[in-house]
Structures are given as C-alpha cells and as structure tokens.
Design a protein around this motif. Structure first.
Motif, PDB file in Angstrom:
ATOM      1  N   PRO A 150       0.728  -1.385  -0.179  1.00 35.96           N
ATOM      2  CA  PRO A 150       0.059   0.123  -0.028  1.00 35.96           C
ATOM      3  C   PRO A 150       0.919   1.291   0.026  1.00 35.96           C
ATOM      4  N   SER A 151       0.199   2.505  -0.617  1.00 37.09           N
ATOM      5  CA  SER A 151       0.985   3.652  -0.547  1.00 37.09           C
ATOM      6  C   SER A 151      -0.076   4.693  -0.977  1.00 37.09           C
ATOM      7  N   ASP A 152       0.231   5.965  -0.714  1.00 39.47           N
ATOM      8  CA  ASP A 152      -0.738   6.941  -0.997  1.00 39.47           C
ATOM      9  C   ASP A 152      -0.598   7.209  -2.566  1.00 39.47           C
ATOM     10  N   HIS A 153      -1.076   6.509  -3.374  1.00 42.34           N
ATOM     11  CA  HIS A 153      -1.122   6.946  -4.810  1.00 42.34           C
ATOM     12  C   HIS A 153      -2.352   6.549  -5.322  1.00 42.34           C
ATOM     13  N   GLU A 154      -2.837   6.989  -6.756  1.00 44.19           N
ATOM     14  CA  GLU A 154      -3.816   6.586  -7.550  1.00 44.19           C
ATOM     15  C   GLU A 154      -3.761   6.686  -9.113  1.00 44.19           C
ATOM     16  N   TYR A 155      -4.114   5.671  -9.754  1.00 41.62           N
ATOM     17  CA  TYR A 155      -3.742   6.052 -11.193  1.00 41.62           C
ATOM     18  C   TYR A 155      -5.069   5.712 -11.929  1.00 41.62           C
ATOM     19  N   ALA A 156      -5.359   6.263 -12.962  1.00 42.30           N
ATOM     20  CA  ALA A 156      -6.688   6.185 -13.518  1.00 42.30           C
ATOM     21  C   ALA A 156      -6.608   6.486 -15.234  1.00 42.30           C
ATOM     22  N   PHE A 157      -7.660   6.065 -15.746  1.00 43.17           N
ATOM     23  CA  PHE A 157      -7.806   6.711 -17.231  1.00 43.17           C
ATOM     24  C   PHE A 157      -8.391   8.134 -17.137  1.00 43.17           C
ATOM     25  N   ASP A 158      -8.233   8.823 -17.986  1.00 40.50           N
ATOM     26  CA  ASP A 158      -8.548  10.233 -18.144  1.00 40.50           C
ATOM     27  C   ASP A 158      -9.029  10.408 -19.552  1.00 40.50           C
ATOM     28  N   ALA A 159     -10.408  10.645 -19.999  1.00 38.19           N
ATOM     29  CA  ALA A 159     -10.914  10.881 -21.327  1.00 38.19           C
ATOM     30  C   ALA A 159     -10.303  12.037 -21.866  1.00 38.19           C
ATOM     31  N   THR A 160      -9.921  13.007 -20.859  1.00 34.71           N
ATOM     32  CA  THR A 160      -9.494  14.342 -21.570  1.00 34.71           C
ATOM     33  C   THR A 160      -7.911  14.053 -22.155  1.00 34.71           C
ATOM     34  N   LEU A 161      -7.421  12.993 -21.916  1.00 41.13           N
ATOM     35  CA  LEU A 161      -5.919  12.813 -22.313  1.00 41.13           C
ATOM     36  C   LEU A 161      -5.869  12.066 -23.569  1.00 41.13           C
ATOM     37  N   CYS A 162      -6.886  11.227 -23.785  1.00 42.92           N
ATOM     38  CA  CYS A 162      -6.772  10.212 -24.966  1.00 42.92           C
ATOM     39  C   CYS A 162      -8.287   9.530 -25.112  1.00 42.92           C
ATOM     40  N   ASP A 163      -8.460   8.665 -26.002  1.00 40.40           N
ATOM     41  CA  ASP A 163      -9.799   8.088 -26.052  1.00 40.40           C
ATOM     42  C   ASP A 163      -9.500   6.538 -25.761  1.00 40.40           C
ATOM     43  N   GLN A 164      -8.434   6.250 -25.492  1.00 41.17           N
ATOM     44  CA  GLN A 164      -8.174   4.692 -25.134  1.00 41.17           C
ATOM     45  C   GLN A 164      -6.585   4.642 -24.619  1.00 41.17           C
ATOM     46  N   TRP A 165      -6.428   4.002 -23.465  1.00 36.57           N
ATOM     47  CA  TRP A 165      -5.228   3.783 -22.832  1.00 36.57           C
ATOM     48  C   TRP A 165      -4.846   2.390 -22.839  1.00 36.57           C
ATOM     49  N   GLU A 166      -3.692   1.917 -23.569  1.00 36.94           N
ATOM     50  CA  GLU A 166      -3.457   0.683 -23.799  1.00 36.94           C
ATOM     51  C   GLU A 166      -2.113   0.680 -23.046  1.00 36.94           C
ATOM     52  N   PHE A 167      -1.837  -0.558 -22.176  1.00 33.38           N
ATOM     53  CA  PHE A 167      -0.739  -0.750 -21.323  1.00 33.38           C
ATOM     54  C   PHE A 167      -0.436  -2.227 -21.132  1.00 33.38           C
ATOM     55  N   ILE A 168       0.852  -2.456 -20.657  1.00 38.81           N
ATOM     56  CA  ILE A 168       1.134  -3.653 -20.098  1.00 38.81           C
ATOM     57  C   ILE A 168       1.650  -3.518 -18.533  1.00 38.81           C
ATOM     58  N   TRP A 169       1.440  -4.452 -17.801  1.00 38.04           N
ATOM     59  CA  TRP A 169       1.715  -4.148 -16.598  1.00 38.04           C
ATOM     60  C   TRP A 169       2.370  -5.653 -15.653  1.00 38.04           C
ATOM     61  N   ILE A 170       3.191  -5.376 -14.718  1.00 35.64           N
ATOM     62  CA  ILE A 170       3.596  -6.196 -14.006  1.00 35.64           C
ATOM     63  C   ILE A 170       3.650  -5.959 -12.324  1.00 35.64           C
ATOM     64  N   ARG A 171       2.993  -7.091 -11.696  1.00 40.20           N
ATOM     65  CA  ARG A 171       3.001  -6.890 -10.312  1.00 40.20           C
ATOM     66  C   ARG A 171       3.784  -8.006  -9.536  1.00 40.20           C
ATOM     67  N   PHE A 172       4.762  -7.466  -8.622  1.00 40.87           N
ATOM     68  CA  PHE A 172       5.495  -8.276  -8.116  1.00 40.87           C
ATOM     69  C   PHE A 172       5.969  -8.232  -6.674  1.00 40.87           C
ATOM     70  N   GLY A 173       6.378  -9.173  -5.986  1.00 35.60           N
ATOM     71  CA  GLY A 173       6.578  -8.964  -4.607  1.00 35.60           C
ATOM     72  C   GLY A 173       7.559  -9.974  -4.174  1.00 35.60           C
ATOM     73  N   GLY A 174       8.048  -9.717  -3.009  1.00 38.96           N
ATOM     74  CA  GLY A 174       9.103 -10.603  -2.264  1.00 38.96           C
ATOM     75  C   GLY A 174      10.400 -10.059  -2.217  1.00 38.96           C
ATOM     76  N   PHE A 175      11.235 -10.756  -2.161  1.00 35.64           N
ATOM     77  CA  PHE A 175      12.639 -10.640  -1.646  1.00 35.64           C
ATOM     78  C   PHE A 175      13.155  -9.376  -2.122  1.00 35.64           C
ATOM     79  N   LYS A 176      13.353  -8.371  -1.109  1.00 39.39           N
ATOM     80  CA  LYS A 176      13.841  -6.894  -1.220  1.00 39.39           C
ATOM     81  C   LYS A 176      13.500  -6.325  -2.600  1.00 39.39           C
ATOM     82  N   GLU A 177      12.204  -6.231  -2.950  1.00 39.72           N
ATOM     83  CA  GLU A 177      11.845  -5.548  -3.813  1.00 39.72           C
ATOM     84  C   GLU A 177      11.676  -4.195  -3.565  1.00 39.72           C
ATOM     85  N   GLU A 178      11.825  -3.560  -2.507  1.00 37.37           N
ATOM     86  CA  GLU A 178      11.577  -2.240  -2.199  1.00 37.37           C
ATOM     87  C   GLU A 178      13.107  -1.667  -2.736  1.00 37.37           C
TER      88      GLU A 178
END
Length: 293
Positions: free
Chosen positions: A79-107
């Motif tokens: 957890p952390s104090d962040h927020e990400y979102a799609f914004d229609a004022t920026l573009c019609d569509q947002w395409e992305f690839i992501w990865i979420r990982f955790g464990g040993f010393k990811e910080e």
C-alpha cells in the motif's frame, strides 16, 4: 487478445523470503473512467510497473500529479498513497502492459529509481526491460513458465535490466557534470587526509550544503560523505601495500584520527581488517580496491 493473469503461492512458497513472486501480469486497453486504482484502498502488497503502449493515463503520488504518456511507465508500491486512472481528456483509449511482483527485497528497486528518476520514466519499446516484460507475458499466456525458482530468477533479471537501463540512461557523463560538483571531487582528492566535513565540501562547491546533499547523488549516485568514505578506503588499501607505513599512519593519511574507527570502517567496506588486508596475498600490479558507484 488482451488478457491478465494472476498468481497464487502456497504457504510453503510464501515462507521462502528469498523468492521474488509474480503476483500478476497483463496487457489491457481501457476507455472507461471507472478504471481507477487507489493504493490505500486495494488489497495485497507488491510493486506495480505499468508501461503505456498507446494513449496516456494519469497518476497521483501524494500531492504530486503526473501524466503517463505513450512510451512511459510508472512505478508504485502497495500500500501507498497513490492513485492511477484513465482520463478521457488525455486520450480516447489507454493501452498498457503491467507487472505486479513482490517478495525478496523488491523495495530496493523502487527506492533507488524513485530517487534517481521519479515515479514516471521513459522506456523505449526496444529497450531490454520492455522486451523481457513482453517475453514474460507471452510465456505466461502460453503456459510456458517453469518452476517458482526460475520465475523468481526471471523477475530479478527484469528488475536489474530496468535499473540498469534507467540509471545508465540518466547518469550524466563526466563532461555533463556541473563544475561545482567537479570541484568537490577534486577537493576531496586533494584533501583526503583532512577533516572533510559537509560544510567544507559545500564551501568548496560554493553551494548550500543541503542543496549539495540533494544534487550530489544525481551525478555520483551516492551522498557526498559516502563518496569521501569510499575514496578514503581506496586510498587506505593502496597505502597498505607499503609495509613501511604503520596502520596508524595509514589511517592518519586517509583522514581517520581514530585507529579503532578506521578499522571498523575498513572492515565494513572490505570484509577484512587493515592488517588482514595487508597480509592477504594480492599481486603488486593489481588495483587493490575500487568501489563501483
């Protein structure tokens, strides 16, 4: 076809603190402003890196706001104090690839990169981190992943490729380092045996000491005082070749007035006491010690 994949680990795997764990990976397109993630409200833990393929998204980190356009990625932890979102004022569509990982010393990855490049950074489509990310996504989709150890190794490889790409891409060349910081380095080399306080370094740079502390790592990747320590220990290692110099003299010539403190610092940095280092079998033509920064 855009898909996402989530992973669950057994209790036995969760107890293995030395594994990096892939929590989710995916390729998506969104055009709905209901797409919104808050880092204090969603469950779980881990680090998320999300790279924009087309369009753009928005990111808030605390009170700071960013745009994440095509060819850029953001990094956040949960957890952390962040927020990400799609914004229609920026573009019609947002395409992305992501990865979420955790464990040993990811910080360490997140902390190092946030200090150097911030939460949003540019990555070209043909960069190694993006190539490895697509390869990991493709292998996940094709169910071609091996065991948890191989997967952990692949995530670690990707993490290092990302860190190397960003840090080397953002590290200035010697000619690009501003003259105040060059003066500090020269001053340290010329006065290594003296009492090199932060105030003296700031005076040499003709900068405010707080500004010097803030900007010095941008050019040398470590703090001014850590730079002093590294140069002193390198000099000490060189002087320890000379058996006519007592270890007390070596310490003094490297700016240490306390022999016991010198011994503690030297052992911490090299894994050997000054005497053990002197007695170790090393070729006379070999550089005894260089710290990579």
């Amino acid at each position: 076809m855009h898909k996402s994949y989530g992973f669950r680990y057994t209790d036995k795997d969760s107890e293995n603190r030395h594994l990096l764990k892939l929590l989710s990976i995916g390729h998506s397109s969104v055009a709905d402003e209901n797409y919104q993630w808050n880092g204090l409200k969603r469950g779980g833990q881990g680090v998320i890196v999300q790279w924009s393929i087309q369009g753009a998204g928005k990111l808030r980190m605390g009170k700071e706001h960013y745009t994440v356009p095509k060819g850029h990625a953001f990094m956040v932890s949960i957890p952390s104090d962040h927020e990400y979102a799609f914004d229609a004022t920026l573009c019609d569509q947002w395409e992305f690839i992501w990865i979420r990982f955790g464990g040993f010393k990811e910080e360490w990855l997140r902390q190092d990169l946030l200090q150097m490049v911030g939460p949003v950074f540019e990555l070209s489509p043909d960069s190694l981190p993006i190539q490895l990310l697509w390869r990991l996504y493709s292998d996940t989709a094709a169910n071609q992943l091996n065991d948890r150890f191989d997967l952990s190794l692949r995530i670690y490889e990707w993490m290092l490729s990302l860190q190397r790409c960003l840090l080397e891409g953002n590290a200035p060349t010697r000619s690009e380092i501003p003259s105040p910081y060059k003066r500090v380095v020269t001053y340290i080399q010329d006065h290594i045996a003296e009492d090199l306080t932060l105030d003296r370094l700031a005076e040499a740079a003709q900068l405010d000491k707080y500004y010097l502390c803030k900007m010095f790592p941008h050019y040398f990747r470590i703090t001014p005082m850590d730079y002093v320590r590294n140069r002193r220990i390198e000099k000490a290692a060189e002087l320890l070749r000379n058996h006519e110099l007592s270890i007390t003299n070596v310490a003094s010539l490297c700016g240490y007035t306390s022999l016991s403190y010198f011994g503690k610092v030297f052992h911490k940095m090299t894994g050997l006491s000054p005497l053990a280092f002197r007695l170790s079998e090393v070729s006379e033509s070999e550089d005894y010690l260089r710290f990579l920064e």
